[in-house]
Design a protein around this motif. Structure first.
Motif, short mmCIF file in Angstrom:
data_model
loop_
_atom_site.label_atom_id
_atom_site.label_comp_id
_atom_site.label_asym_id
_atom_site.label_seq_id
_atom_site.Cartn_x
_atom_site.Cartn_y
_atom_site.Cartn_z
N SER A 81 12.43 -8.87 -7.09
CA SER A 81 12.98 -7.52 -7.01
C SER A 81 14.34 -7.59 -6.30
CB SER A 81 12.04 -6.59 -6.24
OG SER A 81 12.05 -6.93 -4.86
N ALA A 82 15.08 -6.50 -6.33
CA ALA A 82 16.40 -6.48 -5.70
C ALA A 82 16.32 -6.83 -4.21
CB ALA A 82 17.04 -5.10 -5.89
N LYS A 83 15.37 -6.21 -3.50
CA LYS A 83 15.24 -6.47 -2.07
C LYS A 83 14.75 -7.88 -1.80
CE LYS A 83 16.61 -2.99 0.50
NZ LYS A 83 17.57 -2.48 -0.47
N ILE A 89 2.32 -0.80 0.49
CA ILE A 89 1.91 -1.20 -0.85
C ILE A 89 3.07 -1.00 -1.83
CG2 ILE A 89 0.45 -0.56 -2.83
CD1 ILE A 89 -1.79 -0.01 -0.84
N GLY A 90 3.72 0.16 -1.72
CA GLY A 90 4.83 0.44 -2.61
C GLY A 90 5.97 -0.52 -2.41
N LEU A 91 6.33 -0.77 -1.15
CA LEU A 91 7.43 -1.68 -0.87
C LEU A 91 7.07 -3.11 -1.28
CD1 LEU A 91 8.43 -0.25 2.59
CD2 LEU A 91 9.85 -0.22 0.56
N GLY A 92 5.80 -3.47 -1.10
CA GLY A 92 5.38 -4.82 -1.40
C GLY A 92 5.44 -5.18 -2.86
N ILE A 93 5.40 -4.22 -3.75
CA ILE A 93 5.48 -4.53 -5.19
C ILE A 93 6.86 -4.23 -5.75
CG2 ILE A 93 3.03 -4.18 -5.59
CD1 ILE A 93 3.72 -1.48 -6.83
N GLY A 94 7.83 -4.04 -4.89
CA GLY A 94 9.20 -3.99 -5.38
C GLY A 94 9.99 -2.73 -5.11
N ALA A 95 9.44 -1.75 -4.36
CA ALA A 95 10.25 -0.59 -3.99
C ALA A 95 11.29 -1.01 -2.97
CB ALA A 95 9.37 0.52 -3.44
#
Length: 244
Positions: free
Chosen positions: A170-172, A103-109
């Motif tokens: 996002s950056a990634k 969830i965290g990675l999916g919104i831009g972490a």
């Protein structure tokens, strides 16, 4: 020393600023000590509201963000940051659930680390994220624009446009899209994409790639269910279709 040399020296001495948002004082102080010893400038926030305030005030180079915070939690803080910045965000979590991480990675972490962690590993990951961010965001003359029908990827400006409208990535997300678009027609496995963007020595869930592909499709595809740019090659991986 001439004034020009003094100016160059000051520029060379400019340090990266890391904002650490962590409500456990002992952990925050430990992270700060290690980062200071590695030459970073560090700001500490002990809750989400203070984290957002310091983010707006200081414009940090990178943010280390705990998921579980009093009041405004880390996920909401991340959403707010991503509305206006692509600065790398590394999330800390005490939870074992892979769902929270995705969830965290999916919104831009850009990365995550699970408590308890080695401070040296955290510092190494921060340095890796900054290297990648600065490389992909480097406004060097060698960069150019990749154009595919209505989609334009400006490597120099670190921006994406679709039919003349800005696309907020996002950056990634930008790194992943840019990498695939650089090799149109080539099929990459999830493992290859993960190694390229997150690093071969980074331990994580390959489903992270699936989450990011979905997020990019939602932003650039006319119909994410029938993508024309990023296509799935069943049983193999993904490819960017440059003929779209």
């Amino acid at each position: 020393m001439s004034s020009s040399n003094k100016k160059e020296g000051l520029l060379e001495m400019k340090k990266d600023l890391v904002l650490v948002v962590e409500d456990e004082v002992e952990i925050g102080d430990l992270v700060k000590d290690y980062l200071l010893s590695e030459g970073f400038e560090v700001l500490i926030a002990t809750d989400g509201e203070e984290g957002i305030r310091l983010f707006h005030k200081s414009k940090p180079t990178l943010i280390v963000l705990d998921i579980m915070l009093p009041g405004l939690d880390g996920i909401e803080v991340l959403r707010m940051i991503r509305k206006e910045s692509t600065a790398p965000v590394l999330m800390m979590t005490a939870k074992k659930s892979e769902t929270d991480k995705i969830i965290g990675l999916g919104i831009g972490a850009d990365d995550y680390i699970t408590k308890p962690f080695s401070p040296r590993e955290l510092v190494a990951r921060i340095k890796a994220q900054l290297r990648r961010y600065k490389y992909y965001g480097d406004p060097s003359e060698g960069r150019h624009t990749l154009s595919f029908n209505e989609l334009e990827i400006d490597e120099k400006g670190f921006t994406v446009m679709l039919a003349g409208e800005d696309v907020n990535l996002s950056a990634k997300e930008f790194q992943l899209l840019k990498f695939m678009a650089t090799y149109p027609g080539q099929v990459f496995s999830k493992s290859q994409l993960y190694d390229q963007i997150w690093g071969y020595n980074h331990y994580g869930d390959l489903n992270t790639v699936t989450v990011y592909i979905r997020k990019i499709r939602e932003k650039i595809e006319p119909d994410p269910a029938e993508p024309i740019y990023i296509k799935t090659v069943w049983g193999v991986g993904y490819k960017f279709d440059g003929s779209a």
